[in-house]
Scaffold this motif. Structure first.
Motif, mmCIF file in Angstrom:
data_model
loop_
_atom_site.group_PDB
_atom_site.id
_atom_site.type_symbol
_atom_site.label_atom_id
_atom_site.label_comp_id
_atom_site.label_asym_id
_atom_site.label_seq_id
_atom_site.Cartn_x
_atom_site.Cartn_y
_atom_site.Cartn_z
ATOM 1 N N UNK A 71 -4.809 10.351 -5.368
ATOM 2 C CA UNK A 71 -4.481 10.714 -6.755
ATOM 3 C C UNK A 71 -3.951 9.508 -7.530
ATOM 4 N N UNK A 72 -3.085 8.722 -6.891
ATOM 5 C CA UNK A 72 -2.527 7.543 -7.567
ATOM 6 C C UNK A 72 -3.606 6.481 -7.784
ATOM 7 N N UNK A 73 -4.456 6.280 -6.767
ATOM 8 C CA UNK A 73 -5.520 5.280 -6.902
ATOM 9 C C UNK A 73 -6.532 5.701 -7.967
ATOM 10 N N UNK A 74 -6.827 7.009 -8.028
ATOM 11 C CA UNK A 74 -7.755 7.503 -9.052
ATOM 12 C C UNK A 74 -7.214 7.210 -10.453
ATOM 13 N N UNK A 75 -5.908 7.290 -10.608
ATOM 14 C CA UNK A 75 -5.313 6.980 -11.910
ATOM 15 C C UNK A 75 -5.535 5.510 -12.274
ATOM 16 N N UNK A 76 -5.451 4.628 -11.280
ATOM 17 C CA UNK A 76 -5.706 3.209 -11.561
ATOM 18 C C UNK A 76 -7.155 2.990 -11.974
ATOM 19 N N UNK A 77 -8.065 3.703 -11.323
ATOM 20 C CA UNK A 77 -9.480 3.563 -11.689
ATOM 21 C C UNK A 77 -9.683 4.044 -13.124
ATOM 22 N N UNK A 78 -9.050 5.161 -13.469
ATOM 23 C CA UNK A 78 -9.143 5.657 -14.857
ATOM 24 C C UNK A 78 -8.623 4.623 -15.853
ATOM 25 N N UNK A 89 -8.543 5.312 7.298
ATOM 26 C CA UNK A 89 -7.913 6.144 6.260
ATOM 27 C C UNK A 89 -8.194 5.562 4.875
ATOM 28 N N UNK A 90 -8.134 4.237 4.768
ATOM 29 C CA UNK A 90 -8.396 3.590 3.482
ATOM 30 C C UNK A 90 -9.873 3.734 3.101
ATOM 31 N N UNK A 91 -10.750 3.619 4.097
ATOM 32 C CA UNK A 91 -12.182 3.817 3.842
ATOM 33 C C UNK A 91 -12.446 5.216 3.294
ATOM 34 N N UNK A 92 -11.849 6.231 3.916
ATOM 35 C CA UNK A 92 -12.061 7.618 3.450
ATOM 36 C C UNK A 92 -11.528 7.794 2.027
ATOM 37 N N UNK A 93 -10.400 7.167 1.743
ATOM 38 C CA UNK A 93 -9.829 7.273 0.392
ATOM 39 C C UNK A 93 -10.809 6.726 -0.656
ATOM 40 N N UNK A 94 -11.369 5.546 -0.367
ATOM 41 C CA UNK A 94 -12.279 4.929 -1.342
ATOM 42 C C UNK A 94 -13.545 5.754 -1.511
ATOM 43 N N UNK A 95 -14.001 6.365 -0.417
ATOM 44 C CA UNK A 95 -15.170 7.247 -0.515
ATOM 45 C C UNK A 95 -14.836 8.480 -1.358
ATOM 46 N N UNK A 96 -13.607 9.025 -1.188
ATOM 47 C CA UNK A 96 -13.207 10.175 -2.024
ATOM 48 C C UNK A 96 -13.201 9.806 -3.503
ATOM 49 N N UNK A 97 -12.840 8.555 -3.791
ATOM 50 C CA UNK A 97 -12.826 8.109 -5.189
ATOM 51 C C UNK A 97 -14.232 7.955 -5.755
ATOM 52 N N UNK A 149 -20.965 3.807 -13.509
ATOM 53 C CA UNK A 149 -20.830 4.878 -12.512
ATOM 54 C C UNK A 149 -19.609 5.744 -12.771
ATOM 55 N N UNK A 150 -18.719 5.266 -13.606
ATOM 56 C CA UNK A 150 -17.438 5.933 -13.786
ATOM 57 C C UNK A 150 -17.559 7.322 -14.436
ATOM 58 N N UNK A 151 -18.397 7.514 -15.455
ATOM 59 C CA UNK A 151 -18.419 8.846 -16.063
ATOM 60 C C UNK A 151 -18.721 9.953 -15.052
ATOM 61 N N UNK A 152 -19.685 9.750 -14.160
ATOM 62 C CA UNK A 152 -19.991 10.815 -13.202
ATOM 63 C C UNK A 152 -18.884 10.932 -12.166
ATOM 64 N N UNK A 153 -18.251 9.828 -11.781
ATOM 65 C CA UNK A 153 -17.141 9.901 -10.829
ATOM 66 C C UNK A 153 -15.968 10.661 -11.450
ATOM 67 N N UNK A 154 -15.740 10.447 -12.745
ATOM 68 C CA UNK A 154 -14.624 11.127 -13.417
ATOM 69 C C UNK A 154 -14.865 12.636 -13.475
ATOM 70 N N UNK A 155 -16.106 13.018 -13.777
ATOM 71 C CA UNK A 155 -16.434 14.438 -13.861
ATOM 72 C C UNK A 155 -16.186 15.116 -12.510
ATOM 73 N N UNK A 156 -16.402 14.365 -11.420
ATOM 74 C CA UNK A 156 -16.243 14.936 -10.076
ATOM 75 C C UNK A 156 -14.780 15.079 -9.668
#
Ligand SMILES: CC(C)(COP(=O)(O)OP(=O)(O)OC[C@H]1O[C@@H](n2cnc3c(N)ncnc32)[C@H](O)[C@@H]1OP(=O)(O)O)[C@@H](O)C(=O)NCCC(=O)NCCS
Length: 199
Positions: free
Chosen positions: A115-122, A143-151, A181-188
């Motif tokens: 959640x915190x990393x997603x905010x940085x991407x936004x 664990x870090x790999x899975x996080x980046x894939x979730x993002x 790529x960000x608009x579709x990632x944000x929608x998800x």
């Protein structure tokens, strides 16, 4: 670059600059082998953690290329310090920033780091008009790999034994996301992707 005003709030979290009162909790995290095993440093002594805290307290703005912002991440409901996120200005010309994160294992498994990393991407795409967000990590850091894939970030590179880190040759992975790529990632809604019911 104009970051949003602090504190930055997400659904469950508050991102804010470090303060002197964070010394105990930062040491609790940085002194652990399981927290630092895939980092370039650590585990840190109390004195080393205090030096790291003093440095972190100054890292609150992206003024020139090479600057890094490091924000403490609190749980909004309780005010507990869970961990930290990093936003580094890699290139002005190429409009690229790098994200990073370190959380205490007591708070693992709730999606807080995602959640915190997603905010940085936004922030990178919506506020800072970046072209590319990257993350670099030890390729063994599952664990870090899975996080980046979730993002929704893509694995772009896997370097084989390219870095000698803390006594061993380590593989380095690079993940990235482009502004296109960000608009579709944000929608998800990246911080819930991959959870049951949110595939
Ligand atoms: C990398 C690190 C932050 C990942 O921590 P994490 O707890 O796995 O990540 P999150 O807080 O996002 O939690 C995600 C986990 O919670 C679960 N989860 C529960 N609720 C969730 C929600 N609402 N949203 C997303 N995930 C949720 C996920 O399924 C996931 O579990 P899984 O990876 O076993 O599938 C942590 O391991 C760490 O700090 N390591 C030490 C420092 C480090 O290596 N940093 C990275 C350097 S590159």
């Amino acid at each position: 670059m104009p970051l949003p005003p602090f504190p930055i709030k997400t659904r469950r979290l508050v991102l804010r600059p470090y303060a002197a009162e964070d010394a105990d909790q930062l040491y609790r995290a940085q002194s652990r082998e399981d927290v630092t095993q895939y980092l370039y440093w650590g585990p840190r002594t109390r004195e080393e953690a205090e030096v790291a805290l003093a440095d972190r307290m100054t890292r609150t703005a992206l003024t020139v290329e090479g600057d890094r912002v490091i924000l403490a991440v609190d749980l909004a409901d309780t005010g507990e310090l869970l961990g930290e996120v990093h936003l580094a200005w890699i290139s002005e010309e190429h409009r690229t920033v790098e994200i990073g994160y370190i959380f205490h294992p007591d708070y693992a498994g709730y999606g807080y780091a995602t959640e915190a990393a997603a905010q940085l991407v936004r922030i990178a795409f919506d506020d800072l008009d970046m072209h590319r967000v990257i993350a670099r990590l030890d390729a063994d850091n599952a664990a870090s790999t899975r996080l980046l894939e979730r993002l929704g970030m893509r694995k772009e590179a896997h370097f084989v034994r390219n870095e000698f880190v803390r006594g061993r040759w380590a593989d380095e992975a690079v993940f990235a996301m482009l502004d296109s790529e960000w608009p579709s990632a944000r929608v998800a809604e990246p911080f819930v992707r991959g959870l049951p019911g949110h595939a």
